[in-house]
Design a protein around this motif. Sequence first.
Motif, mmCIF file in Angstrom:
data_model
loop_
_atom_site.group_PDB
_atom_site.id
_atom_site.type_symbol
_atom_site.label_atom_id
_atom_site.label_comp_id
_atom_site.label_asym_id
_atom_site.label_seq_id
_atom_site.Cartn_x
_atom_site.Cartn_y
_atom_site.Cartn_z
ATOM 1 N N LEU A 152 50.038 81.185 62.572
ATOM 2 C CA LEU A 152 49.107 81.818 61.631
ATOM 3 C C LEU A 152 47.672 81.783 62.159
ATOM 4 O O LEU A 152 46.918 82.755 62.012
ATOM 5 C CB LEU A 152 49.197 81.131 60.267
ATOM 6 C CG LEU A 152 50.491 81.410 59.485
ATOM 7 C CD1 LEU A 152 50.642 80.426 58.328
ATOM 8 C CD2 LEU A 152 50.512 82.845 58.961
ATOM 9 N N HIS A 153 47.290 80.666 62.784
ATOM 10 C CA HIS A 153 45.956 80.598 63.392
ATOM 11 C C HIS A 153 45.844 81.605 64.547
ATOM 12 O O HIS A 153 44.817 82.283 64.693
ATOM 13 C CB HIS A 153 45.670 79.182 63.907
ATOM 14 C CG HIS A 153 45.155 78.252 62.853
ATOM 15 N ND1 HIS A 153 45.969 77.371 62.179
ATOM 16 C CD2 HIS A 153 43.911 78.077 62.342
ATOM 17 C CE1 HIS A 153 45.247 76.682 61.312
ATOM 18 N NE2 HIS A 153 44.003 77.095 61.387
ATOM 19 N N TYR A 154 46.899 81.681 65.348
ATOM 20 C CA TYR A 154 46.859 82.632 66.462
ATOM 21 C C TYR A 154 46.748 84.060 65.942
ATOM 22 O O TYR A 154 46.019 84.882 66.520
ATOM 23 C CB TYR A 154 48.107 82.511 67.341
ATOM 24 C CG TYR A 154 48.146 83.615 68.374
ATOM 25 C CD1 TYR A 154 47.339 83.555 69.502
ATOM 26 C CD2 TYR A 154 48.928 84.756 68.181
ATOM 27 C CE1 TYR A 154 47.320 84.587 70.430
ATOM 28 C CE2 TYR A 154 48.917 85.792 69.094
ATOM 29 C CZ TYR A 154 48.112 85.704 70.218
ATOM 30 O OH TYR A 154 48.084 86.743 71.124
ATOM 31 N N LYS A 158 42.005 78.561 69.760
ATOM 32 C CA LYS A 158 41.899 77.145 70.132
ATOM 33 C C LYS A 158 42.542 76.264 69.060
ATOM 34 O O LYS A 158 43.184 75.255 69.373
ATOM 35 C CB LYS A 158 40.434 76.760 70.334
ATOM 36 C CG LYS A 158 39.840 77.267 71.643
ATOM 37 C CD LYS A 158 38.394 76.812 71.815
ATOM 38 C CE LYS A 158 37.838 77.257 73.163
ATOM 39 N NZ LYS A 158 36.416 76.838 73.337
ATOM 40 N N LYS A 159 42.361 76.644 67.806
ATOM 41 C CA LYS A 159 43.005 75.892 66.722
ATOM 42 C C LYS A 159 44.523 76.003 66.830
ATOM 43 O O LYS A 159 45.251 75.035 66.571
ATOM 44 C CB LYS A 159 42.532 76.416 65.364
ATOM 45 C CG LYS A 159 41.085 76.080 65.037
ATOM 46 C CD LYS A 159 40.702 76.594 63.655
ATOM 47 C CE LYS A 159 39.257 76.240 63.317
ATOM 48 N NZ LYS A 159 38.873 76.733 61.965
ATOM 49 N N ALA A 160 44.989 77.183 67.215
ATOM 50 C CA ALA A 160 46.432 77.381 67.376
ATOM 51 C C ALA A 160 46.977 76.458 68.463
ATOM 52 O O ALA A 160 48.039 75.839 68.298
ATOM 53 C CB ALA A 160 46.726 78.836 67.721
ATOM 54 N N ILE A 161 46.243 76.339 69.561
ATOM 55 C CA ILE A 161 46.681 75.475 70.661
ATOM 56 C C ILE A 161 46.797 74.024 70.206
ATOM 57 O O ILE A 161 47.746 73.316 70.567
ATOM 58 C CB ILE A 161 45.712 75.589 71.860
ATOM 59 C CG1 ILE A 161 45.925 76.930 72.569
ATOM 60 C CG2 ILE A 161 45.928 74.439 72.842
ATOM 61 C CD1 ILE A 161 45.022 77.146 73.759
ATOM 62 N N ILE A 162 45.838 73.577 69.406
ATOM 63 C CA ILE A 162 45.877 72.193 68.908
ATOM 64 C C ILE A 162 47.178 71.940 68.153
ATOM 65 O O ILE A 162 47.847 70.920 68.348
ATOM 66 C CB ILE A 162 44.664 71.909 67.997
ATOM 67 C CG1 ILE A 162 43.373 71.907 68.824
ATOM 68 C CG2 ILE A 162 44.833 70.570 67.275
ATOM 69 C CD1 ILE A 162 42.104 71.830 67.991
ATOM 70 N N VAL A 163 47.552 72.886 67.297
ATOM 71 C CA VAL A 163 48.790 72.731 66.514
ATOM 72 C C VAL A 163 50.004 72.719 67.435
ATOM 73 O O VAL A 163 50.893 71.868 67.305
ATOM 74 C CB VAL A 163 48.931 73.857 65.471
ATOM 75 C CG1 VAL A 163 50.259 73.713 64.717
ATOM 76 C CG2 VAL A 163 47.770 73.838 64.492
ATOM 77 N N PHE A 164 50.040 73.646 68.386
ATOM 78 C CA PHE A 164 51.190 73.724 69.289
ATOM 79 C C PHE A 164 51.298 72.477 70.170
ATOM 80 O O PHE A 164 52.399 72.035 70.501
ATOM 81 C CB PHE A 164 51.108 74.979 70.157
ATOM 82 C CG PHE A 164 51.354 76.257 69.394
ATOM 83 C CD1 PHE A 164 52.446 76.373 68.546
ATOM 84 C CD2 PHE A 164 50.495 77.339 69.525
ATOM 85 C CE1 PHE A 164 52.680 77.546 67.837
ATOM 86 C CE2 PHE A 164 50.720 78.514 68.828
ATOM 87 C CZ PHE A 164 51.817 78.618 67.981
ATOM 88 N N GLU A 165 50.159 71.907 70.535
ATOM 89 C CA GLU A 165 50.190 70.678 71.335
ATOM 90 C C GLU A 165 50.739 69.514 70.520
ATOM 91 O O GLU A 165 51.498 68.687 71.031
ATOM 92 C CB GLU A 165 48.787 70.363 71.863
ATOM 93 C CG GLU A 165 48.365 71.286 73.006
ATOM 94 C CD GLU A 165 46.958 71.007 73.497
ATOM 95 O OE1 GLU A 165 46.166 70.396 72.733
ATOM 96 O OE2 GLU A 165 46.639 71.415 74.632
#
Length: 293
Positions: A242-244, A264-271
């Motif tokens: 959703l962020h992406y 960048k927020k999406a990456i944090i979640v995926f990490e």
Amino acid sequence: MDFKAVGKKIKELRKTSGLSQEDLAEGICTQAQISKIEKGDVYPYASTLYQISQKLGVDVNYFFDIGTTPRLDYFQEVFHQLQILRRSGKYEEMMDIVKAELDNPLFSQNNKNLQLLLWHKGIYLYEVKKDLSKSVDTLKEAIHLTHKKGKILLERELEIFLAMGAIYFKEDINKALEVFEEVKDHLQLLPHLNDFTIKTQHYYHITRVLTRLNRQEESNKYCEDGIKWCLHKDSLFLLGELHYQIGYNMELMNKPEEAVKFMKKAIIVFEIQQDTRHIQFIKNRIKELSALI
């Protein structure tokens, strides 16, 4: 209703929770009544069963399912395995399970259980066999096994509709929007949602459709609502996506700085999820967008 099956499960859960019959009975009924319930000699009132379920930490519907579905634990395991394979895109393995269970009386003689198999078969027919017509027909057949005309869609029926909409997303974007709008209408009519991820999935799917239709502002609104829903439920499921999606919408709207922020927020979640499927792709997008800022 199989009273003995329900009683056996209550006893099992009670022992797992480290409770005595007296502990479980406290504030609900007598110890003698709990003993009779566990033996299957009596069946508790719905209100009593609800209180027992709350103390044991399970949904009250769990006991109703046990009472009407033999070998529920086996069914739940099949459901869990199919869900994992479906969400990870392992459709061949998913279909192997479907084929293995189609002749199992637990599924073939129970419409609700058979529905589970047809749902996943329908997905397989599209994702692997690329047969849109057979896929949609199979998904509709699955829905009709339990759906009563004129009634609101039940949770699993909604999930099957979502699967159908996801397929139409690749074939007919306007039809996909029609399906997701119908799901939205039924979600609003449901008095209670046991599986909150159904609503999360709806947010995700409809945002992608609106983006494809160049309705980025509307898509972002659904994304924002979806993110709030995930946070409300303390869930990471589809939170990164959703962020992406907002980031992608911002990119399409020529707002690279905003796009980078959400990606960048999406990456944090995926990490956090250790989901490596998306991270490198998004990092590459961020690199390209950063050059435009």
